[in-house]
Structures are given as structure tokens and as C-alpha cells.
Design a protein around this motif. Structure first.
Motif, mmCIF file in Angstrom:
data_model
loop_
_atom_site.group_PDB
_atom_site.id
_atom_site.type_symbol
_atom_site.label_atom_id
_atom_site.label_comp_id
_atom_site.label_asym_id
_atom_site.label_seq_id
_atom_site.Cartn_x
_atom_site.Cartn_y
_atom_site.Cartn_z
ATOM 1 N N PHE A 183 -10.252 5.886 -2.376
ATOM 2 C CA PHE A 183 -9.512 5.099 -3.190
ATOM 3 C C PHE A 183 -8.617 4.469 -2.768
ATOM 4 C CE2 PHE A 183 -6.390 8.009 -3.892
ATOM 5 C CZ PHE A 183 -6.965 9.380 -3.841
ATOM 6 N N HIS A 184 -7.790 3.487 -3.598
ATOM 7 C CA HIS A 184 -6.671 2.909 -3.022
ATOM 8 C C HIS A 184 -5.645 2.710 -4.378
ATOM 9 C CE1 HIS A 184 -8.329 2.730 0.851
ATOM 10 N NE2 HIS A 184 -9.305 2.116 0.453
ATOM 11 N N ASP A 185 -4.659 2.128 -3.965
ATOM 12 C CA ASP A 185 -3.593 1.748 -5.028
ATOM 13 C C ASP A 185 -4.177 0.490 -5.984
ATOM 14 O OD1 ASP A 185 -1.180 2.990 -3.037
ATOM 15 O OD2 ASP A 185 -1.495 3.662 -4.976
ATOM 16 N N SER A 220 0.878 -1.234 -0.118
ATOM 17 C CA SER A 220 0.139 0.158 0.050
ATOM 18 C C SER A 220 0.831 1.183 0.157
ATOM 19 C CB SER A 220 -0.843 -0.079 1.269
ATOM 20 O OG SER A 220 -1.876 0.749 1.355
ATOM 21 N N HIS A 221 0.428 2.389 0.760
ATOM 22 C CA HIS A 221 1.331 3.454 0.821
ATOM 23 C C HIS A 221 1.796 4.030 2.160
ATOM 24 C CE1 HIS A 221 -2.081 6.057 2.262
ATOM 25 N NE2 HIS A 221 -2.579 5.050 1.667
ATOM 26 N N ILE A 222 2.773 4.741 2.274
ATOM 27 C CA ILE A 222 3.098 5.345 3.413
ATOM 28 C C ILE A 222 2.922 6.662 3.661
ATOM 29 C CG2 ILE A 222 4.460 2.956 4.209
ATOM 30 C CD1 ILE A 222 7.116 4.810 3.940
ATOM 31 N N LEU A 263 -2.405 4.358 10.597
ATOM 32 C CA LEU A 263 -2.662 3.125 9.881
ATOM 33 C C LEU A 263 -2.997 3.112 8.373
ATOM 34 C CD1 LEU A 263 -5.123 1.679 12.581
ATOM 35 C CD2 LEU A 263 -2.844 1.177 12.116
ATOM 36 N N ASP A 264 -3.527 4.401 7.857
ATOM 37 C CA ASP A 264 -3.924 4.442 6.586
ATOM 38 C C ASP A 264 -2.780 4.190 5.491
ATOM 39 O OD1 ASP A 264 -5.264 7.301 4.763
ATOM 40 O OD2 ASP A 264 -4.582 5.252 3.922
ATOM 41 N N GLY A 265 -2.805 3.186 4.980
ATOM 42 C CA GLY A 265 -1.907 2.846 3.971
ATOM 43 C C GLY A 265 -0.656 1.972 4.815
ATOM 44 N N CYS A 266 -0.130 2.495 5.921
ATOM 45 C CA CYS A 266 1.014 1.899 6.762
ATOM 46 C C CYS A 266 0.781 0.479 7.192
ATOM 47 C CB CYS A 266 1.245 2.897 7.539
ATOM 48 S SG CYS A 266 1.709 4.506 7.209
ATOM 49 N N LEU A 298 -4.440 -4.913 1.905
ATOM 50 C CA LEU A 298 -5.036 -4.816 3.226
ATOM 51 C C LEU A 298 -5.086 -3.378 3.868
ATOM 52 C CD1 LEU A 298 -6.187 -6.151 5.815
ATOM 53 C CD2 LEU A 298 -4.040 -6.774 6.537
ATOM 54 N N HIS A 299 -6.136 -3.001 4.174
ATOM 55 C CA HIS A 299 -6.432 -1.504 4.570
ATOM 56 C C HIS A 299 -7.391 -1.386 5.588
ATOM 57 C CE1 HIS A 299 -6.241 2.801 3.728
ATOM 58 N NE2 HIS A 299 -5.634 2.778 3.067
ATOM 59 N N ILE A 300 -7.273 -0.236 6.287
ATOM 60 C CA ILE A 300 -8.470 0.154 7.231
ATOM 61 C C ILE A 300 -9.752 0.518 6.391
ATOM 62 C CG2 ILE A 300 -6.985 0.408 9.340
ATOM 63 C CD1 ILE A 300 -6.990 3.674 8.474
ATOM 64 N N GLU A 301 -10.919 0.334 7.069
ATOM 65 C CA GLU A 301 -12.131 0.808 6.136
ATOM 66 C C GLU A 301 -12.077 2.181 5.846
ATOM 67 O OE1 GLU A 301 -15.867 -0.270 7.632
ATOM 68 O OE2 GLU A 301 -16.924 1.245 6.656
ATOM 69 N N GLN A 302 -11.750 3.059 6.986
ATOM 70 C CA GLN A 302 -11.674 4.371 6.949
ATOM 71 C C GLN A 302 -13.188 5.019 6.994
ATOM 72 O OE1 GLN A 302 -9.138 4.947 3.349
ATOM 73 N NE2 GLN A 302 -7.815 6.141 4.904
ATOM 74 N N GLY A 303 -14.255 4.010 7.303
ATOM 75 C CA GLY A 303 -15.583 4.551 7.256
ATOM 76 C C GLY A 303 -16.307 3.596 8.607
ATOM 77 N N ASN A 353 3.249 8.341 -3.227
ATOM 78 C CA ASN A 353 2.267 9.652 -3.265
ATOM 79 C C ASN A 353 0.611 9.156 -3.513
ATOM 80 O OD1 ASN A 353 1.744 12.412 -3.400
ATOM 81 N ND2 ASN A 353 1.243 11.945 -5.530
ATOM 82 N N GLU A 354 0.362 8.068 -2.633
ATOM 83 C CA GLU A 354 -1.182 7.575 -3.010
ATOM 84 C C GLU A 354 -1.893 8.769 -2.468
ATOM 85 O OE1 GLU A 354 -3.369 7.155 -0.518
ATOM 86 O OE2 GLU A 354 -5.033 6.146 -1.844
ATOM 87 N N GLU A 355 -1.838 9.471 -1.409
ATOM 88 C CA GLU A 355 -2.350 10.523 -0.860
ATOM 89 C C GLU A 355 -3.081 11.718 -1.949
ATOM 90 O OE1 GLU A 355 -4.350 10.106 1.530
ATOM 91 O OE2 GLU A 355 -3.752 8.671 2.858
ATOM 92 N N GLY A 356 -2.018 11.928 -2.622
ATOM 93 C CA GLY A 356 -2.303 13.061 -3.608
ATOM 94 C C GLY A 356 -2.220 14.432 -2.979
HETATM 95 MN MN MN Z 1 -4.751 4.847 1.993
#
Ligand code: MN
Ligand code: HGY
Ligand code: MN
Length: 411
Positions: A358-360, A85-87, A96-99, A195-200, A130-133
Motif C-alpha cells: 500500500f502507499h499514501d 511519499s514518506h521518509i 529507497l522505500d518512500g524516500c 513515484l516508488h520502488i516496486e518492492q516486488g 507514519n506511512e509504514e505504520g
Molecule cells: Mn513505501
């Protein structure tokens, strides 16, 4: 069965310690993380993970967009299974987001080592740049360039808020890691699982620990630029003003109304970034720019919003700039079946849902069979220092990832 054995070799303390350690690179005083893509903190975090990957016996490669690839060889010379994912983080991001997806990938590497397992295919953990943009727009730049290298030409001259270009930031990264072997982009992959946190709030509301993510909703980013006339705040009578902020607010109201009319309950519209010139307390604004992030699962709604947005901009005499667009994505049925099987094997209840974020994986899905696993976000909070997930869920998600990757690596 090997997949279950590797899932059981996931080590909770090691995973949680890695999450806390990575979070120290760009730690904020409120428990969050501020680690812009390719900045000093990102480079130091990358150095930490490169060292950790080498200690796990992995080779390390980098590509033209500074995507990193940590590779554990398999028994056969076959296309690898990929995860990661992204860091890079939001300015007021969490840990947690990405990491979490990257570190759970590292945990799978360590679990395979602990079990002394040799998979048929190589396993690669990727860090996508640069996933977050938020530093360089658009988002998911690294993964989009990996699947379509021609995008790099368009990205090279993109500038951040300090007018630094992406290519200058990439040069800085190259100087920071002079000996890192370069790798071509667009390398073949057998499958990709993120694998990612849902964020919702959905998983927490349902009381379910894991989601099998069917796909990702579509997204459109725009910037709107409104012109007014700078004038004295004290002497200029109200009827004579061309206040750019007044014009921008009227524009925002119309865009907000059409977004909700078109999108109904599934509308997600955010006016997140504003700039005002001259931004002085006693001068009438001469120019206002603002962004829209519009998301929806239905491609026809996204297309209709695009048409309306351009027409509204024209009617208001505003300039509209399209920054980023990605259609809704459906993940691969065979990868989703593998994720389902992993969750069943671990006796975990699951939800099937579409990702609001969105995600990679949305780009990897154009490159190889891809899928995603979510774990719950406490209070559904993310892009916020309070972002958190129950430790048991973090470990369960990593075990499901381990089970699924091991199965795919032995395809
Ligand atoms: Mn993310
Ligand atoms: O904006 C997004 O959906 C992602 O979190 N960058
Ligand atoms: Mn994010």
C-alpha cells in the motif's frame, strides 16, 4: 516541449547524492535504515529536507499530522499538483522505500529551477507522516488524515511500543520546528503522482524499467490475543497445561489455511509481530498476541476473510482486534494516461500492474486524480537493508515523474 526539457534537466548525481545523504539519518551498520516516524532521526531528516527545500526557493508548511509540504509557486493561483511519499522506514528498512519518491520530487523542483521554468500551477512535494505504520498503527496515518481530518481524533491516543502517544510525538515535532507555518488539512489538489520502488519482482522478471501502476490491492491488519495459564515448565504435566503458544499456533494454522483457500495464488498473508507473556524460558506462556497482514486485489475475498477470521477467533476463544483496513484502489485514467505519455516520450518500455504494497496514494486517490510510477527492485527485495534499484532506473523514474508533473502543472 517543456515537459521533455524538465525531464532532461534531471541530474543523476544530485538525485543519487540526496538518496545517500538522507539514508545517513538512522543508518544501520548493514547499509539499511531504521528511522521510525517522528523519532529523533526522522526529525533530523526532516530538518535536512526543510533546509534543502528552502534552498530551492520553496515555502514550507506543516499540518496537524506533521505532514510537510514543500511548495514551488506557479504563475496562476490554482490548485497545486502534488507528489511525494514518506521518509519513515521499517526497523530493518532500506534507503529507497518512500524516500525515493520524496527525493525524486525534490529533483523535479531543482530541474524546474535549472530550466528557469515557470509552471502554470504550483508544484508541491509532500512528506506524509507514519506511512509504514510500524511505530503507530495504522499505516499511512498522515495521508489518511490529510484527506479526512476527522481521523485525527482517533489517531491522537494511539500509542507506540514505549506507550508514547501520537499526540505527544506530534507535540515533540512542533517543539522541534517552532516557526513552521501551519496549514489546514484537506487542501485542494489538482492531481497527485507518487513515484516508488516496486518492492516486488515483477518489473525485474519482465526486464522492464518502469511500471504504470493501475491501482493498489486491498489490505486488512488484525491483532489476535490468546489467553493461557502461566505455570511451571518443569512440574506441570502436559495434559494439565493451557499453553497460550500452543493455542496461538493452532489459531495461526487455521487462519493461514483459510487465507490460502480464499485467496488462491493472489494470497499475501503475514504473521509479522508476536508478543509472549511472561516470555520466560521456564514458565508456560500465559498470553500470546500476534498480528496478521492479509492482502488481496479482490474486495469480496477480503470481506470473506474478515468473516472467517472473526469466526475462527471466536471458536478458539481468542480476542480479535481490527487494526487497519483499506479497500482495493483504482487510479485515475487521465493521470495514468499522463504517466503513459511520459514513459513513451522517454522511450521507456512499461508494464501496467497493481501494487502489492500500500502507499499514501491510496488515500490521495480519494482526494484528487492520482496515479503511481514504479521502478524495479533488485531481486524484488524491500523492507530489508538489501533493498536496491539500479541507478539508471532511479534516474529514469525521476525523469518520467518530471515529465508527468510538468504536464499536469501546465494543465
Ligand atoms: Mn513505501
Ligand atoms: O506495508 C506496506 O505495504 C507499505 O510498504 N507500508
Ligand atoms: Mn514500506
Amino acid at each position: 516541449m517543456i515537459a521533455r526539457q524538465i525531464a532532461d534537466a534531471v541530474n543523476q548525481d544530485r538525485l543519487l547524492e540526496s538518496i545517500d545523504t538522507l539514508a545517513t539519518f538512522g543508518a544501520r551498520g548493514d547499509g539499511g535504515v531504521d528511522r521510525p516516524a517522528l523519532g529523533e532521526r526522522d526529525i533530523e531528516a526532516r530538518r535536512f529536507l526543510i533546509d534543502r527545500a528552502r534552498a530551492l526557493g520553496c515555502s514550507v508548511h506543516v499540518d496537524a499530522c506533521a505532514n510537510l509540504f514543500f511548495r514551488r509557486e506557479g504563475g496562476a493561483a490554482l490548485a497545486p499538483v502534488m507528489t511525494g511519499s514518506h521518509i519513515d522506514t521499517q526497523p530493518t528498512g532500506g534507503k529507497l522505500d518512500g524516500c525515493y519518491g520524496v527525493l525524486a520530487g525534490f529533483e523535479v523542483l531543482a530541474a524546474l529551477n535549472d530550466a528557469n521554468a515557470r509552471t502554470r500551477r504550483p508544484l508541491e512535494v509532500a512528506i506524509w507522516t507514519n506511512e509504514e505504520g510500524t511505530r503507530f498503527s495504522p499505516g499511512a496515518m498522515g495521508s489518511s488524515a490529510f484527506v479526512e481530518p476527522s481521523r485525527m481524533a482517533r489517531y491522537a491516543d494511539v500509542r507506540d511500543s514505549e506507550r508514547i502517544t501520537l499526540s505527544a510525538a506530534l507535540d515533540h515535532h512542533r517543539r522541534a520546528f517552532p516557526g513552521l507555518p501551519q496549514r489546514a488539512q484537506h487542501e485542494a489538489a489538482h492531481a497527485f503522482v507518487e513515484l516508488h520502488i516496486e518492492q516486488g519482482p515483477q518489473l525485474e522478471d519482465a526486464g522492464v524499467p518502469l511500471a504504470v501502476v493501475n491501482g493498489i490491492q486491498g489490505v486488512r491488519w488484525y491483532a489476535f490475543h490468546v489467553q493461557g495459564t502461566a505455570a511451571h515448565a518443569g512440574t506441570t504435566p502436559m495434559p494439565l497445561r493451557r499453553d497460550a503458544m500452543t493455542l496461538a499456533i493452532a489459531l495461526r494454522q487455521e487462519l493461514d489455511a483459510i487465507a490460502h483457500e480464499l485467496g488462491r495464488a493472489d494470497t499475501r498473508v503475514t504473521f509479522g509481530r508476536w508478543s509472549i507473556e511472561p516470555n520466560s524460558i521456564n514458565t508456560i506462556p500465559s498470553a500470546v498476541s500476534f498480528t496478521i497482514d492479509f492482502r488481496h486485489p479482490d474486495a469480496s475475498v477480503l470481506a470473506a476473510f474478515d468473516e472467517h477470521a472473526h469466526a475462527i477467533a471466536q471458536r478458539h476463544g481468542a480476542r480479535i482486534e481490527a487494526l487497519f483496513t483499506h479497500a482495493p484502489v483504482a487510479f485515475d485514467a487521465s493521470v495514468l494516461a499522463c504517466i503513459d505519455e511520459a514513459c513513451r516520450a522517454l522511450d521507456a518500455r512499461t508494464l501496467h500492474l497493481t501494487s502489492g504494497a500500500f502507499h499514501d496514494a491510496m488515500y490521495l486517490a480519494t482526494h484528487c486524480p492520482s496515479g503511481m510510477i514504479f521502478v524495479p527492485s533488485i531481486d524484488g527485495i524491500s523492507h530489508n537493508p538489501a533493498e536496491a534499484t539500479d541507478a539508471g532506473h532511479l534516474v529514469l523514474g525521476a525523469r518520467a515523474l518530471a515529465h508527468c508533473l510538468t504536464t499536469l502543472c501546465n494543465d
